[in-house]
Write a protein that holds these residues in place. Structure first.
Motif, PDB file in Angstrom:
ATOM      1  N   ASP A 196      14.095  69.024   6.502  1.00  0.00           N
ATOM      2  CA  ASP A 196      15.290  68.204   6.709  1.00  0.00           C
ATOM      3  C   ASP A 196      16.543  69.072   6.794  1.00  0.00           C
ATOM      4  OD1 ASP A 196      16.282  65.623   7.096  1.00  0.00           O
ATOM      5  OD2 ASP A 196      16.796  65.367   4.994  1.00  0.00           O
ATOM      6  N   TYR A 197      16.576  70.143   6.018  1.00  0.00           N
ATOM      7  CA  TYR A 197      17.771  70.975   5.926  1.00  0.00           C
ATOM      8  C   TYR A 197      17.980  71.798   7.200  1.00  0.00           C
ATOM      9  CZ  TYR A 197      16.257  70.030   1.122  1.00  0.00           C
ATOM     10  OH  TYR A 197      15.815  69.427  -0.024  1.00  0.00           O
ATOM     11  N   CYS A 198      16.975  72.572   7.568  1.00  0.00           N
ATOM     12  CA  CYS A 198      17.135  73.461   8.721  1.00  0.00           C
ATOM     13  C   CYS A 198      17.257  72.678  10.029  1.00  0.00           C
ATOM     14  CB  CYS A 198      15.976  74.459   8.800  1.00  0.00           C
ATOM     15  SG  CYS A 198      14.338  73.708   8.983  1.00  0.00           S
ATOM     16  N   LEU A 199      16.574  71.542  10.116  1.00  0.00           N
ATOM     17  CA  LEU A 199      16.640  70.755  11.345  1.00  0.00           C
ATOM     18  C   LEU A 199      18.024  70.157  11.572  1.00  0.00           C
ATOM     19  CD1 LEU A 199      13.151  69.039  11.181  1.00  0.00           C
ATOM     20  CD2 LEU A 199      13.953  70.551  13.000  1.00  0.00           C
ATOM     21  N   GLN A 200      18.686  69.736  10.498  1.00  0.00           N
ATOM     22  CA  GLN A 200      20.041  69.212  10.668  1.00  0.00           C
ATOM     23  C   GLN A 200      21.042  70.346  10.918  1.00  0.00           C
ATOM     24  OE1 GLN A 200      21.269  65.661   8.300  1.00  0.00           O
ATOM     25  NE2 GLN A 200      19.408  66.071   7.157  1.00  0.00           N
ATOM     26  N   LYS A 201      20.790  71.500  10.336  1.00  0.00           N
ATOM     27  CA  LYS A 201      21.704  72.623  10.525  1.00  0.00           C
ATOM     28  C   LYS A 201      21.566  73.262  11.905  1.00  0.00           C
ATOM     29  CE  LYS A 201      22.417  75.427   6.953  1.00  0.00           C
ATOM     30  NZ  LYS A 201      22.159  76.280   5.758  1.00  0.00           N
ATOM     31  N   PHE A 202      20.317  73.429  12.364  1.00  0.00           N
ATOM     32  CA  PHE A 202      20.080  74.206  13.578  1.00  0.00           C
ATOM     33  C   PHE A 202      19.489  73.402  14.732  1.00  0.00           C
ATOM     34  CE2 PHE A 202      19.265  77.138   9.915  1.00  0.00           C
ATOM     35  CZ  PHE A 202      20.485  77.795   9.981  1.00  0.00           C
ATOM     36  N   GLY A 203      19.040  72.187  14.468  1.00  0.00           N
ATOM     37  CA  GLY A 203      18.386  71.402  15.507  1.00  0.00           C
ATOM     38  C   GLY A 203      16.906  71.755  15.608  1.00  0.00           C
ATOM     39  N   PRO A 204      16.133  70.971  16.385  1.00  0.00           N
ATOM     40  CA  PRO A 204      14.682  71.156  16.483  1.00  0.00           C
ATOM     41  C   PRO A 204      14.291  72.272  17.450  1.00  0.00           C
ATOM     42  CG  PRO A 204      15.339  69.279  17.789  1.00  0.00           C
ATOM     43  CD  PRO A 204      16.584  69.776  17.121  1.00  0.00           C
ATOM     44  N   LYS A 413      23.733  70.343  14.021  1.00  0.00           N
ATOM     45  CA  LYS A 413      23.057  70.426  15.316  1.00  0.00           C
ATOM     46  C   LYS A 413      21.841  69.500  15.450  1.00  0.00           C
ATOM     47  CE  LYS A 413      25.933  73.549  16.665  1.00  0.00           C
ATOM     48  NZ  LYS A 413      27.023  73.134  17.593  1.00  0.00           N
ATOM     49  N   GLY A 414      21.512  68.778  14.386  1.00  0.00           N
ATOM     50  CA  GLY A 414      20.388  67.854  14.465  1.00  0.00           C
ATOM     51  C   GLY A 414      20.672  66.593  13.671  1.00  0.00           C
ATOM     52  N   SER A 415      20.156  65.448  14.142  1.00  0.00           N
ATOM     53  CA  SER A 415      20.391  64.196  13.424  1.00  0.00           C
ATOM     54  C   SER A 415      19.261  63.212  13.699  1.00  0.00           C
ATOM     55  CB  SER A 415      21.749  63.601  13.806  1.00  0.00           C
ATOM     56  OG  SER A 415      22.107  62.554  12.911  1.00  0.00           O
TER      57      SER A 415
END
Length: 456
Positions: A196-204, A413-415
């Motif tokens: 959840d953390y890295c995906l919202q910070k950097f996107g998929p 970068k991700g939501s």
């Protein structure tokens, strides 16, 4: 009945399953994967409750991670009482036929005062001197001390905030094993939030998050190996997938500029006064509930919302049935972002007047969800020294505001929250028992029945 462990890998979608997740990929090849048409809103509390009740928000009442409590005139996020859920959970249903059935709930939400047999959930201590001390709440109460004696204090600051990472998921995984050894539950629900953390910070983007993908894959392998060696089947799933975004949208600022939002000024800072506002938005990732206290402005509000760049859908009244989200807790309008956008809670027009909590990690005081809490302000010249200095003051008993979070929503970068057009961003369910996942697409509500089938 069979024993089952459900591993909830937050943010897992087909878009990031590949070379960096060899174990998860092997589980799909040996078993089956189904896409889950996301719960709506596709956020933690709504999705988990839909899975565990088999009902949608218009029945179970969990319309988001937070909402406007109308009788209190307050916006509240991340409340934990099981009494907020208005329909029976899966363990309640199973016990009707199997009274001896037991369930261990490790960090799935609405985990306080529930009828689950064994549970653990974050519950920090907040002393009067302003400190936030990591801790947990458990059922039975004595489990709290046993877990933290065996595993160390729950790593709260690795569970959310700029330091969020694999350490918290590892702690939860070890707690699941500890509880299983102690109580041998029939159903273990295990929450693994790492992605959840890295995906919202950097996107998929697999390349940008390769390290995090390998970490969660190793942890899932470790947990799966343990449970299967101890006669427990394993079901892997996710609550939502995360898709790329590049446009933060501040609905409340639009409403504020039109005189619809009222603020209180306290020591030069502005606080949203929901009860006195004509209309306001409770932002929750890519979905916002907009509440209207003055019916005379409803048409104006709807027109305003529809014209905001980044808004994809505005639903009122019976239109909300499109997402099965007609409930007294829901907003008068449900606003859904377009595929590139997400909603900030920001309501002030000048950052100099932002409330003091805006630049801190404060999930309960903010009147909306704030993913920017995962970042340290890039404008700080010596961020490590700044944080260390503030921590030292707190440890010495001085009040110190940990105001190191930026007011830069463009960093995200991700939501998630909306129903993505591309199914590669859908959540997934993975099982070694192909016969229980015969369909390529299943509904969020059907996860309840899929869990039941695995137990039987």
């Amino acid at each position: 009945m069979r024993k089952l462990a459900v591993l909830n890998i937050v943010g897992l979608s087909n878009s990031i399953i590949g070379k960096n997740t060899p174990f998860i990929k092997s589980r799909i090849e040996q078993g089956a994967l189904s896409y889950i048409k996301p719960a709506f809103p596709a956020v933690t509390c709504s999705a988990q409750t839909t899975y565990l009740t088999g009902k949608s928000p218009d029945e179970h009442g969990i319309v988001g991670n937070g909402w406007y409590f109308k009788d209190e005139c307050e916006i509240k996020f991340w409340k934990q009482s099981d009494k907020l859920v208005k329909t029976p959970r899966i363990w309640d249903v199973v016990r009707k036929e199997h009274p001896e059935f037991t369930c261990a709930n490790l960090f799935w939400w609405y985990n306080m005062y529930s009828s689950a047999d064994f549970s653990a959930t974050p519950r920090p201590q907040y002393p009067a001197d302003g400190r936030k001390i990591p801790d947990i709440y458990t059922q039975p109460a004595g489990l709290r001390d046993k877990l933290q004696k065996a595993l160390g204090t729950f790593p709260l600051f690795n569970f959310w905030g700029p330091k969020a990472g694999i350490k918290s998921s590892r702690w939860i995984a070890e707690s699941a094993i500890y509880v299983d050894r102690l109580y041998k539950s029939d159903l273990s629900l295990v929450y693994l939030p790492h992605l959840d953390y890295c995906l919202q910070k950097f996107g998929p983007d697999e390349e940008n998050i390769s390290k995090e993908l390998k970490e969660i894959d190793d942890l899932v392998q470790y947990l799966t190996t343990y449970f299967e060696q101890h006669g427990t089947d394993v079901l892997i799933l996710s609550e939502y997938g995360i898709s790329p975004v590049d446009r933060p949208v501040a609905i409340n600022r639009v409403l504020r500029e039109k005189g619809l939002i009222t603020v209180r000024e306290e020591q030069g800072r502005e606080l949203l006064d929901a009860g006195a506002s004509k209309a306001f938005a409770v932002a929750d990732h890519q979905v916002a509930h907009v509440y209207v206290n003055d019916n005379s402005v409803k048409d104006e509000v709807k027109q305003l919302l529809a014209n905001i760049e980044g808004v994809g859908d505005v639903l009122a009244g019976d239109e909300r049935m499109k997402y099965n989200c007609i409930h007294d807790r829901a907003g008068d309008f449900i606003v859904v972002a377009d595929s590139r956008s997400w909603f900030t809670y920001y309501y002030w027009l000048d950052d100099d007047h932002a409330p003091d909590f805006a630049r801190t990690v404060d999930i309960h005081r903010k009147p909306g969800y704030d993913p920017v809490e995962m970042f340290i302000d890039p404008d700080l010249k010596f961020p490590t020294l700044e944080v260390a200095s503030k921590l030292a003051k707190k440890k010495m008993g001085f009040r110190s505001l940990m105001d190191v979070i930026p007011l830069k929503p463009e960093l995200v970068k991700g939501s998630h929250g909306r129903i993505p057009e591309d199914q590669k961003y859908y959540p997934v369910v993975i099982s070694s028992q192909k016969e229980h996942l015969s369909e390529k697409m299943v509904s969020a509500e059907s996860i309840f029945d899929i869990i039941l089938k695995h137990l039987q």
